[in-house]
Scaffold this motif. Sequence first.
Motif, PDB file in Angstrom:
ATOM      1  N   THR A 106       0.826  -1.204   0.000  1.00  0.00           N
ATOM      2  CA  THR A 106       0.000   0.000   0.000  1.00  0.00           C
ATOM      3  C   THR A 106       0.861   1.254   0.000  1.00  0.00           C
ATOM      4  OG1 THR A 106      -1.820   1.112   1.131  1.00  0.00           O
ATOM      5  CG2 THR A 106      -0.210   0.001   2.514  1.00  0.00           C
ATOM      6  N   MET A 107       0.314   2.328  -0.566  1.00  0.00           N
ATOM      7  CA  MET A 107       0.994   3.612  -0.556  1.00  0.00           C
ATOM      8  C   MET A 107      -0.057   4.714  -0.408  1.00  0.00           C
ATOM      9  SD  MET A 107       3.458   5.449  -3.382  1.00  0.00           S
ATOM     10  CE  MET A 107       4.449   4.004  -3.589  1.00  0.00           C
ATOM     11  N   PRO A 108       0.058   5.515   0.644  1.00  0.00           N
ATOM     12  CA  PRO A 108      -0.876   6.633   0.795  1.00  0.00           C
ATOM     13  C   PRO A 108      -0.684   7.645  -0.339  1.00  0.00           C
ATOM     14  CG  PRO A 108       0.439   6.302   2.783  1.00  0.00           C
ATOM     15  CD  PRO A 108       1.007   5.439   1.729  1.00  0.00           C
TER      16      PRO A 108
ATOM     17  N   ASP B 128       5.649  10.726  -7.902  1.00  0.00           N
ATOM     18  CA  ASP B 128       5.649  10.666  -9.358  1.00  0.00           C
ATOM     19  C   ASP B 128       5.086   9.321  -9.805  1.00  0.00           C
ATOM     20  OD1 ASP B 128       6.312  11.625 -11.972  1.00  0.00           O
ATOM     21  OD2 ASP B 128       8.035  10.278 -11.976  1.00  0.00           O
ATOM     22  N   ILE B 129       4.360   9.338 -10.913  1.00  0.00           N
ATOM     23  CA  ILE B 129       3.850   8.109 -11.519  1.00  0.00           C
ATOM     24  C   ILE B 129       4.325   8.092 -12.961  1.00  0.00           C
ATOM     25  CG2 ILE B 129       1.830   6.755 -12.151  1.00  0.00           C
ATOM     26  CD1 ILE B 129       0.258   8.349 -10.048  1.00  0.00           C
ATOM     27  N   SER B 130       5.033   7.032 -13.326  1.00  0.00           N
ATOM     28  CA  SER B 130       5.435   6.835 -14.718  1.00  0.00           C
ATOM     29  C   SER B 130       4.554   5.745 -15.302  1.00  0.00           C
ATOM     30  CB  SER B 130       6.890   6.383 -14.805  1.00  0.00           C
ATOM     31  OG  SER B 130       7.744   7.353 -14.277  1.00  0.00           O
TER      32      SER B 130
ATOM     33  N   GLU C  12       6.945   6.416  -7.803  1.00  0.00           N
ATOM     34  CA  GLU C  12       8.088   6.947  -7.064  1.00  0.00           C
ATOM     35  C   GLU C  12       7.529   7.603  -5.807  1.00  0.00           C
ATOM     36  OE1 GLU C  12      11.217   6.519  -7.948  1.00  0.00           O
ATOM     37  OE2 GLU C  12      10.736   5.633  -9.891  1.00  0.00           O
ATOM     38  N   SER C  13       8.185   7.320  -4.687  1.00  0.00           N
ATOM     39  CA  SER C  13       7.724   7.930  -3.441  1.00  0.00           C
ATOM     40  C   SER C  13       8.921   8.437  -2.661  1.00  0.00           C
ATOM     41  CB  SER C  13       6.939   6.921  -2.594  1.00  0.00           C
ATOM     42  OG  SER C  13       7.813   6.062  -1.927  1.00  0.00           O
ATOM     43  N   ALA C  14       8.637   9.098  -1.554  1.00  0.00           N
ATOM     44  CA  ALA C  14       9.691   9.634  -0.702  1.00  0.00           C
ATOM     45  C   ALA C  14      10.402   8.521   0.061  1.00  0.00           C
ATOM     46  CB  ALA C  14       9.098  10.640   0.280  1.00  0.00           C
TER      47      ALA C  14
ATOM     48  N   LEU D  10       5.289  -1.016  -2.941  1.00  0.00           N
ATOM     49  CA  LEU D  10       4.443  -0.795  -4.116  1.00  0.00           C
ATOM     50  C   LEU D  10       5.212   0.090  -5.085  1.00  0.00           C
ATOM     51  CD1 LEU D  10       1.485  -1.299  -5.135  1.00  0.00           C
ATOM     52  CD2 LEU D  10       0.983   0.962  -4.260  1.00  0.00           C
ATOM     53  N   ARG D  11       5.939  -0.503  -5.973  1.00  0.00           N
ATOM     54  CA  ARG D  11       6.719   0.260  -6.933  1.00  0.00           C
ATOM     55  C   ARG D  11       6.203   0.073  -8.353  1.00  0.00           C
ATOM     56  NH1 ARG D  11      10.585   3.140  -8.844  1.00  0.00           N
ATOM     57  NH2 ARG D  11      12.106   2.382 -10.331  1.00  0.00           N
TER      58      ARG D  11
END
Length: 175
Positions: free
Chosen positions: A106-108, A114-116, A134-136, A142-143
């Motif tokens: 999961t990712m809040p 960024d979403i590619s 992409e997250s911090a 969840l990549r």
Amino acid sequence: MPDMIRRFLDPDVDRHLLVSEGEYVIDEVPKHWIVLVLPALAMVLAMLLFTSMIFAQQWWGVPFLMGVAMATWGALRFHLDHMDRFVITNMRVFRVHGIFDQHLATMPMTRILDISVKQPFLGRLLGYGHFIFESAAQDQGLREIDYVGNPEERDLTIQRVIQVAGLRTNLAHPR
């Protein structure tokens, strides 16, 4: 059907929702149909192998075992792809997958930087693509989400949720 059996047959994403916090599903995304091509071919090959048992005479056991192996692999692949869901809610994105061992990543929405969207040639023709988040966070569960149908539409849905939640400032109307 008993609940214990149903857990192995249906991904049931609703049980992962934070209903008490007001979370609801905006989009539940199964894998694109293209992932079913190889399992379907395996099942056809299994049927051909079973049919060839007639001609194999005393060696009928060889095509039988090969057919059982192909049919088992095809059925498991079908079910594995059925149990793999990517879910967009008003608070987060998550993926649930697996039959016997179920995995939840999961990712809040607040963590998405960024979403590619990667669409190979065949994906552009048939309407699927792959998401890369992409997250911090350095290490995230969840990549990559592969074989997402209508990826442009799904990307816009996520961007809309982020915008409505006020997580990003509107560049057209700065505050």
